[in-house]
Design an enzyme around this catalytic site. Structure first.
Site, PDB file in Angstrom:
ATOM      1  CE  LYS A  22      -1.762   1.666   4.035  1.00 48.93           C
ATOM      2  NZ  LYS A  22      -1.466   3.072   4.264  1.00 48.93           N
ATOM      3  CG  ASN A  23       2.306   2.611   3.511  1.00 46.23           C
ATOM      4  OD1 ASN A  23       1.138   2.916   3.221  1.00 46.23           O
ATOM      5  ND2 ASN A  23       2.684   2.345   4.742  1.00 46.23           N
ATOM      6  CB  CYS A 116      -5.673  10.070  10.733  1.00 51.05           C
ATOM      7  SG  CYS A 116      -4.085   9.455  11.297  1.00 51.05           S
ATOM      8  NE  ARG A 121       0.092  10.571   9.879  1.00 50.09           N
ATOM      9  CZ  ARG A 121      -0.364   9.519   9.209  1.00 50.09           C
ATOM     10  NH1 ARG A 121      -1.493   8.964   9.599  1.00 50.09           N
ATOM     11  NH2 ARG A 121       0.292   9.037   8.177  1.00 50.09           N
ATOM     12  CG  ASP A 306       2.885   1.559   9.368  1.00 54.28           C
ATOM     13  OD1 ASP A 306       3.199   1.752   8.180  1.00 54.28           O
ATOM     14  OD2 ASP A 306       2.561   2.472  10.144  1.00 54.28           O
ATOM     15  NE  ARG A 398      -7.098   4.212   5.360  1.00 53.16           N
ATOM     16  CZ  ARG A 398      -6.155   4.596   6.237  1.00 53.16           C
ATOM     17  NH1 ARG A 398      -6.428   4.630   7.528  1.00 53.16           N
ATOM     18  NH2 ARG A 398      -4.966   4.958   5.833  1.00 53.16           N
TER      19      ARG A 398
END
Ligand code: EPZ
Length: 417
Positions: A22-23, A116, A121, A306, A398
């Site tokens: 994803k990243n 978030c 952020r 993460d 997500r």
């Protein structure tokens, strides 16, 4: 509102293929805007953060085809640099479009991505760097307008923190800038190197990615290219943690072990048996996990923030006390309150969580606070005896491709309702 119903207490067994990162996908998709031609991408995971990114690309005028994990993006007709607020709001990391639309159109109008669940952020590092490259930056009431009518100029950018997003935004903005850009104290994550490989495939001149100093020699134009995105080290490590927390025996294929060295070290300290193959990691969990003295999250190549929530969930059933220190985000323990409902014994004090291993966990109904916190709750439910429910799993969608299907294929009793 979707939920998972999970009947825990079963050891996971078998083989899973790791999804695409994803990243890595998000900045690479944004960087497609730099290229006036059709780009072919492979291994793009089918997750909702990619859906949100595709919506923004389409809004900006890109023509996109998508079959499974294969995508083509043709940005020939991109003219606008304005991204509407509701699209920006859909995904926190949409600030990654800033460098791309500014470099391509000379203007970017985005809304401050907003905080978030894991922290405020801020994007000060992004904006300071873009300003150093000659852009005019106006930031009022949450709307940010950057303009560079004569294009961007190369500059020496020193980041006060090796921010992943800021490093990516500067790399992308610098590709078509005039002259050389040097990024000092750059982030070194594998996703930075993957982005550099993609930019260079389109004819950019990026060197040093993966190290603390990255150089980008500006070029006039980019050409079409094809690129396969690296595997998702966080999704892969989450599956390994699912094997560990259930005392199972699983093999995750397609993972690049070199991307996970500090995580593998923590898994071994916890008593898991790890064997490394060229493109796979095999984990055999012990009957009872051992506690790990200290798990401290750090920028790459340190222990990734993460994977902190899934590993903390794993430590909840270990023997002894572990200390987890979250140095990257200021509030990444929201999920702990939910873990305690399973009978976990955790005390949070600022950036530190003290985990006292419990003999067993008990089924509970819980609420997913954020993406990786949600994964932690699923792991606890897999270890807990009885039937648990995990609500608001849109957060999990997500970043994890078909999470319940992947876990079911490893023998878990997970139903999506
Ligand atoms: C990326 O976020 C990842 N997201 C995050 O993954 C990951 O946790 C993070 O890097 C760290 O590895 C994507 O790649 C899409 P940062 P990013 O800029 O770029 C502060 C997930 O679960 N900071 O390295 O936002 C910031 O507040 C997500 O997949 C500033 O102060 O991370 C944070 O404390 C979560 N000013 C720290 O730096 C800035 O301008 C790390 O942020 C930018 C960041």
């Amino acid at each position: 509102m979707s939920s998972y119903l999970i009947r825990g207490g079963r050891a996971l067994q078998g083989e899973a293929v790791c999804q695409g990162s994803k990243n890595s996908s998000l900045p690479i998709l944004a960087a497609c805007i730099l290229c006036e031609g059709a780009v072919e991408l492979d291994n793009i995971p089918e997750i909702t953060d990619v859906d949100a990114t595709v919506k923004i690309l389409s809004w900006l005028g890109c023509r996109i085809t998508r079959e499974g994990t294969h995508m083509t993006v043709d940005a020939s007709d991109v003219t606008t640099g304005e991204i509407p607020d509701e699209l920006m709001r859909e995904m926190r990391s949409s600030v990654i479009f800033l460098g791309a639309v500014l470099a391509r159109t000379g203007r970017a109008l985005i809304s401050a991505p907003g905080g978030c669940e894991i922290g405020l952020r801020p994007i000060d590092l992004h904006l300071n760097a873009i300003g150093k490259m000659g852009a005019k930056v106006e930031n009022s009431a949450g709307v940010i307008e950057c303009t560079a009518p004569e294009g961007l100029k190369g500059a020496v950018i020193t980041l006060s923190f090796p921010s992943v997003g800021a490093t990516e935004n500067v790399m992308i903005a610098a590709v078509l800038a005039e002259g050389e850009t040097v990024i000092r104290n750059a982030a070194r994550e594998p996703e930075i190197s993957d982005l550099a490989d993609f930019l260079n495939a389109m004819g950019a001149r990026v060197s040093g990615a993966g190290e603390s100093t990255v150089r980008i020699e500006g070029v006039k134009q980019l050409h079409a290219a094809a690129h396969t995105v690296i595997p998702d080290r966080i999704a892969g490590a989450t599956l390994l943690a699912a094997g560990a927390v259930t005392g199972g025996n699983i093999c995750v294929r397609g993972l690049i072990p070199a991307h996970l060295e500090p995580v593998i070290d923590v898994f071994e300290q916890a008593g898991n048996e790890i064997s490394i193959r060229s493109d796979a990691v095999v984990l055999r969990g012990p009957k009872r996990l051992k506690s790990v003295k200290t798990v401290r999250t750090m920028p790459y190549p340190g222990f990734p923030t993460d994977i902190q929530p899934p590993v903390t969930a794993m430590l909840c059933v270990s023997r002894g006390t572990s200390v987890v220190i979250e140095t990257i985000f200021e509030s990444r323990y929201k999920y702990v309150g939910e873990l305690v409902r399973f009978g976990a014994k955790i005390r949070v004090d600022g950036r530190m969580a003290v985990v006292e291993g419990a003999q067993r966990l008990y089924a509970a109904n819980t609420l997913t606070p954020d993406l990786r916190g949600g994964a932690a709750l699923v792991l606890a439910a897999l270890a807990a005896e009885g039937e648990s429910r995990v609500d608001e799993i849109r957060h999990i969608d997500r970043g994890y491709e078909d999470f319940s299907k992947t876990l079911s294929a490893l023998g878990a009793d997970v139903r999506r309702i």
